[in-house]
Each structure stands twice: as C-alpha cells, then as structure tokens.
Design a protein around this motif. Structure first.
Motif, PDB file in Angstrom:
ATOM      1  N   HIS A  17       0.838  -1.222   0.000  1.00  0.00           N
ATOM      2  CA  HIS A  17       0.000   0.000   0.000  1.00  0.00           C
ATOM      3  C   HIS A  17       0.867   1.264   0.000  1.00  0.00           C
ATOM      4  O   HIS A  17       1.693   1.448   0.890  1.00  0.00           O
ATOM      5  N   ASN A  18       0.658   2.116  -1.004  1.00  0.00           N
ATOM      6  CA  ASN A  18       1.485   3.336  -1.087  1.00  0.00           C
ATOM      7  C   ASN A  18       0.735   4.432  -1.826  1.00  0.00           C
ATOM      8  O   ASN A  18      -0.321   4.188  -2.412  1.00  0.00           O
ATOM      9  N   TYR A  19       1.286   5.628  -1.745  1.00  0.00           N
ATOM     10  CA  TYR A  19       0.643   6.795  -2.359  1.00  0.00           C
ATOM     11  C   TYR A  19       1.458   7.276  -3.555  1.00  0.00           C
ATOM     12  O   TYR A  19       2.426   8.021  -3.395  1.00  0.00           O
ATOM     13  N   ALA A  20       1.068   6.827  -4.745  1.00  0.00           N
ATOM     14  CA  ALA A  20       1.844   7.174  -5.939  1.00  0.00           C
ATOM     15  C   ALA A  20       1.124   8.176  -6.835  1.00  0.00           C
ATOM     16  O   ALA A  20       1.634   8.539  -7.887  1.00  0.00           O
ATOM     17  N   GLY A  21      -0.045   8.613  -6.426  1.00  0.00           N
ATOM     18  CA  GLY A  21      -0.766   9.621  -7.215  1.00  0.00           C
ATOM     19  C   GLY A  21      -1.129   9.122  -8.605  1.00  0.00           C
ATOM     20  O   GLY A  21      -1.013   9.847  -9.594  1.00  0.00           O
ATOM     21  N   LEU A  22      -1.603   7.901  -8.682  1.00  0.00           N
ATOM     22  CA  LEU A  22      -1.778   7.263  -9.990  1.00  0.00           C
ATOM     23  C   LEU A  22      -3.121   7.533 -10.659  1.00  0.00           C
ATOM     24  O   LEU A  22      -3.275   7.264 -11.845  1.00  0.00           O
ATOM     25  N   SER A  23      -4.105   8.021  -9.900  1.00  0.00           N
ATOM     26  CA  SER A  23      -5.467   8.070 -10.436  1.00  0.00           C
ATOM     27  C   SER A  23      -5.907   9.482 -10.780  1.00  0.00           C
ATOM     28  O   SER A  23      -6.413  10.211  -9.924  1.00  0.00           O
ATOM     29  N   MET A  97      -7.364  -3.568  -3.063  1.00  0.00           N
ATOM     30  CA  MET A  97      -8.091  -3.473  -1.776  1.00  0.00           C
ATOM     31  C   MET A  97      -9.519  -2.946  -1.989  1.00  0.00           C
ATOM     32  O   MET A  97     -10.408  -3.241  -1.207  1.00  0.00           O
ATOM     33  N   TRP A  98      -9.704  -2.134  -3.058  1.00  0.00           N
ATOM     34  CA  TRP A  98     -11.026  -1.525  -3.276  1.00  0.00           C
ATOM     35  C   TRP A  98     -11.885  -2.497  -4.074  1.00  0.00           C
ATOM     36  O   TRP A  98     -12.049  -2.386  -5.291  1.00  0.00           O
ATOM     37  N   THR A  99     -12.435  -3.458  -3.371  1.00  0.00           N
ATOM     38  CA  THR A  99     -13.134  -4.556  -4.048  1.00  0.00           C
ATOM     39  C   THR A  99     -14.479  -4.139  -4.651  1.00  0.00           C
ATOM     40  O   THR A  99     -15.083  -4.917  -5.385  1.00  0.00           O
ATOM     41  N   HIS A 128      -2.581   1.010 -13.413  1.00  0.00           N
ATOM     42  CA  HIS A 128      -2.355   0.232 -12.183  1.00  0.00           C
ATOM     43  C   HIS A 128      -3.561  -0.611 -11.808  1.00  0.00           C
ATOM     44  O   HIS A 128      -3.450  -1.547 -11.033  1.00  0.00           O
ATOM     45  N   ARG A 129      -4.729  -0.288 -12.378  1.00  0.00           N
ATOM     46  CA  ARG A 129      -5.921  -1.058 -12.073  1.00  0.00           C
ATOM     47  C   ARG A 129      -6.222  -2.075 -13.177  1.00  0.00           C
ATOM     48  O   ARG A 129      -6.832  -3.118 -12.923  1.00  0.00           O
ATOM     49  N   ALA A 130      -5.771  -1.776 -14.394  1.00  0.00           N
ATOM     50  CA  ALA A 130      -6.036  -2.671 -15.528  1.00  0.00           C
ATOM     51  C   ALA A 130      -5.338  -4.021 -15.359  1.00  0.00           C
ATOM     52  O   ALA A 130      -5.709  -5.000 -15.997  1.00  0.00           O
ATOM     53  N   ALA A 229     -15.774  12.921  -8.463  1.00  0.00           N
ATOM     54  CA  ALA A 229     -16.544  11.685  -8.228  1.00  0.00           C
ATOM     55  C   ALA A 229     -16.242  10.718  -9.374  1.00  0.00           C
ATOM     56  O   ALA A 229     -17.031  10.548 -10.304  1.00  0.00           O
ATOM     57  N   PHE A 230     -15.095  10.066  -9.289  1.00  0.00           N
ATOM     58  CA  PHE A 230     -14.633   9.215 -10.389  1.00  0.00           C
ATOM     59  C   PHE A 230     -15.416   7.913 -10.475  1.00  0.00           C
ATOM     60  O   PHE A 230     -15.281   7.172 -11.452  1.00  0.00           O
ATOM     61  N   HIS A 231     -16.184   7.600  -9.431  1.00  0.00           N
ATOM     62  CA  HIS A 231     -17.132   6.479  -9.479  1.00  0.00           C
ATOM     63  C   HIS A 231     -18.455   6.990  -8.903  1.00  0.00           C
ATOM     64  O   HIS A 231     -18.458   7.863  -8.025  1.00  0.00           O
ATOM     65  N   ALA A 347     -17.197   2.111   1.483  1.00  0.00           N
ATOM     66  CA  ALA A 347     -17.919   1.394   0.425  1.00  0.00           C
ATOM     67  C   ALA A 347     -16.973   0.856  -0.643  1.00  0.00           C
ATOM     68  O   ALA A 347     -17.208  -0.214  -1.208  1.00  0.00           O
ATOM     69  N   CYS A 348     -15.881   1.606  -0.910  1.00  0.00           N
ATOM     70  CA  CYS A 348     -14.911   1.123  -1.918  1.00  0.00           C
ATOM     71  C   CYS A 348     -14.266  -0.173  -1.468  1.00  0.00           C
ATOM     72  O   CYS A 348     -13.870  -0.996  -2.289  1.00  0.00           O
ATOM     73  N   LEU A 349     -14.141  -0.322  -0.157  1.00  0.00           N
ATOM     74  CA  LEU A 349     -13.379  -1.455   0.381  1.00  0.00           C
ATOM     75  C   LEU A 349     -14.170  -2.756   0.386  1.00  0.00           C
ATOM     76  O   LEU A 349     -13.662  -3.769   0.859  1.00  0.00           O
TER      77      LEU A 349
END
Ligand code: SUG
Length: 417
Positions: A17-23, A97-99, A128-130, A229-231, A347-349
C-alpha cells in the motif's frame, strides 16, 4: 434450504500500500502523492471495519491482496532500473483493496438462470488497475467456485471501461428478493476521464441474463466527475428500497428517480441538497461512500468515514437526518484513513454479494478467530511504513512477497501464490 443474505467481501489491504498519485480525477490520490504510507495500519483499519460489521451480526467475507510487485506488468512494459516512477509504481499498487471495483454482481433472484453472476471489472482506464482483473477472476473462481450457484464471466472487452460494482446499485424489497439493477455510466469529454462506459454496463447486464425491464441505465452528472466523483459510489449508495444520494449525482436527477421508480415503485430517496452539503464537501468527506446496511433488526445503518464527523456541514446533516424518521436510523463513523488518502472509503473497500454463505468457499469467510489470525500476520509481516523511494527496491519486494505468502499460508490459500 437457501438462505440468501448480503455478504460484504472486503479487500484486505496489501503490504505494498502506497501513495503514488496514480489516479487522474481522484482528488485524494493526487493530493497524497509522494506521502509515506502505513500499510500495517491501513490493513488493521480494514480488519477493524470488518470486525465492526461482524459484531453487528452481519455476514463478512474478504478477498486477498493480489501478487505485487507484478513482474508480468514490469516485463510487459520492459521496465528497467531507470523506469519512470509512476510506471514502476503501477506494478506495486495495492489498489485491489477496493473490491467495489473487483466485479459487478447480480444475485441469483435477478438472473435468468437463477445463479449469481459475477463479471470482473476490466478497469482499463488506469494502468495500475487494468492489471487486476485476471488475478481477481482467479480468486473469484475459488471463492465462488460452485457452478450450481455462481457463474464467473470474463471482463468485458477493453474498448469499454468497466469499474464494477462502484457504478451499480440494486433495489429490492429484501436482499433475497428479485431486484432492479441500476447501472451508472459517464460520458467522456470532461476534465477527468469517465471510467464507466455505458456499453460496458449494458454488456454486463446482458451477460448476467438480467430482465431488461428490471434494468435502468443512468448517466452520471459530468459536474460530479469533474469535481472528483470518479465512481458513482462517491456520490450515491443504495440498499433495499433506499437510494441515498447527493442532489447532483446524476446528469438528470429527476429523470433518474423517475426511471428507477418506473421499474421499482417502492423507491425511497434520501437526497442531500447542495445547500446542506456541497458536492465538494461530499467528495472530500466521502459521506456517500458509505456502507448502507440492513441490520438484523431490519433497520438501516450508514457506516461512514470518520472524516464525516469532523465536517460541520456533513455532521449537522447526519444529526438532522437521525432526528427525523427516515429509513436510516444509525450513522457509524469508522477510521479507514489510510485508504481514504487514496480515495477509497468504507464502500470502496467492499464487494457486496447476495448469496447463501454456505455456498461460498469457507476460506473466504471471516469469523473472530480468523480475524485474529489475519491481524497477527499483518502485525508481524506488513511493513510499518513505505516511503515512495522504497518502491522498486529489492528489499521492499522481498518484504511484500513474504508478507502475502504468510497470509496465504494461514488461510490455507497457497494455490493463489
Ligand atoms: O481507482 N485509488 C482508487 C480508489 C478506488 C475507490 N473505489 C471506489 N470508489 N469504489 C482508484 O482511483 C490510488 C492509487 C495511487 O494513487 O497510488 C487509487 O488507485
């Protein structure tokens, strides 16, 4: 006898778990880029949330962190030691982690063949999610491996972005009854990417064998996407008859209510007005990224991030709501700050699956004794802190690989190694 109940499958926060600013378009992810992360605390916060819901008498399951670093992705991109940090970080992301983004789930009462259908989300918009879906699918195939009760599909073709249950809501009289499924998609052209494509949602509905008369397709408000609100689950959440939503969640708010009501007349809308909680404040605090749960006594509780309690406008709204006699009777703040800093709330989790717990592979179901075993592996093996410059080092790779392996070992899930 089939006992269909809602089971929440929370993602265990992985050791990388880390903060890479990917999204891009996820404000929390962008604003925490480069911060040190605390994987051990993050994972323990997640387990504490699961324990809380179990303590309320609810069924709780979990999904495991995916293998990281992902050597396949590093190879596919031919990344060497001089790799661009964001590309390398993608292969280290603990984003599984965000199931709520793992899959879209249509429970058995909604589908033509009476099985529960799951389609892993292709998550193509973000690199990173693909990389998640094939490994997620392998896990779903074990957890929901009984073909008499479950069907696991392939992700929809990559031309159409699909982000799973985060853009899907289900209305029903009770979880075990037939539902109306609502799919929320975005349209491209705004400041940030729209991650859910309408055609992906429609394909999922067809794959799952849903009755077209019991499906509703709704456009997300482009202003909400532009505000972060990306989702859809950042601005709305549903449970049974209730839609809890910000007044600016959908492109045509009144039209969305009307369309849902046409398919599900019992709909009860709990709407938060812009004057009470601004869209920006709702996105900052993640008021709507809450778990709206039916408790064993039949009343509903809203499990919100602790950040909500610290916001004057959000908390005032919650208190006013509780003083009335609406369907939500409790608001329960939880501390998931490590996940929140990457744009993932309660809720993401979690991935909601309506099923008979006896039909799920028992290794994915949580009880107190197992929660303790998982906590003890996390406490011993998860890195306490990750500094962004540790990403890519052999030393951290070894720690992360060993930590996950130890977890698989205590859960007797070594086949996922
Ligand atoms: O996809 N954040 C996740 C958060 C997902 C939240 N899920 C739901 N709303 N259901 C995302 O944007 C940040 C990773 C980083 O920047 O290191 C991230 O992937």
């Amino acid at each position: 006898m089939n006992k269909l109940v809602e089971i929440n499958f929370d993602g265990i926060v992985g050791p990388s778990h880390n903060y890479a600013g990917l999204s891009l378009g996820n404000i929390a992810s962008a604003s925490h880029k480069g911060d040190p992360s605390y994987p051990r605390a993050a994972a323990l916060q997640g387990i504490a949330k699961m324990r809380g819901n179990m303590g309320r008498g609810l069924e709780q399951g979990f999904l495991l962190p995916l293998p990281r670093p992902n050597f396949r992705l590093l190879n596919d991109l031919a990344l060497g030691d001089d790799a661009e940090p964001a590309l390398r970080a993608a292969a280290w992301s603990a984003s599984s982690m965000w199931t709520a983004n793992a899959a879209t789930v249509s429970p058995a009462p909604d589908t033509a063949d009476g099985r529960c259908h799951l389609t892993p989300a292709n998550l193509v918009t973000m690199l990173h999610r693909a990389q998640e879906w094939q490994d997620t699918q392998a896990q779903l195939r074990i957890a929901f491996g009984d073909p008499r009760h479950f069907t696991i599909h392939d992700a929809v073709p990559a031309s159409f972005g699909d982000e799973g249950a985060a853009n899907h809501m289900r209305f029903c009289e009770g979880h075990g009854a037939a539902g109306v499924e609502v799919f929320v998609y975005g349209k491209q052209g705004g400041r940030f990417p729209a991650r859910q494509h309408e055609q992906a949602s429609r394909a999922v509905a067809r794959l799952h064998g849903l009755d077209p008369a019991r499906c509703v397709f709704v456009e997300q408000n482009p202003e909400a996407i532009a505000a972060g609100a990306f989702h859809n689950d950042v601005v709305a959440v549903a449970n049974e008859r209730v839609l809890f939503t910000h007044a600016r969640a959908f492109a045509d708010q009144a039209g969305a209510y009307e369309a849902i009501r046409a398919a599900f007349p019992a709909l009860e809308v709990v709407e938060v007005a812009e004057e009470d909680v601004s869209l920006a404040e709702a996105i900052r605090t993640y008021l709507f990224n809450a778990q709206l749960l039916t408790l064993p006594d039949g009343t509903m509780a809203l499990v919100v991030p602790g950040e909500c309690q610290e916001s004057a406008s959000v908390w005032a709204w919650c208190e006013k709501m509780l003083a009335g006699n609406g369907p939500i009777r409790k608001v329960i703040p939880v501390d998931v700050r490590q996940s929140m800093a990457n744009g993932g709330g309660p809720a993401c989790l979690r991935l909601r699956v309506v099923a008979d717990p006896a039909t799920v592979d028992a290794r994915f179901m949580l009880d107190e004794a197992k929660a303790e075993r998982i906590e003890s592996v996390i406490a011993q093996m998860w890195p306490e802190q990750i500094d962004p410059r540790d990403i890519g080092t052999d030393a951290l790779a070894k720690t992360v690989l060993e930590a996950r392996e130890a977890l698989l070992g205590v859960l007797s899930l070594d086949e996922l190694a």
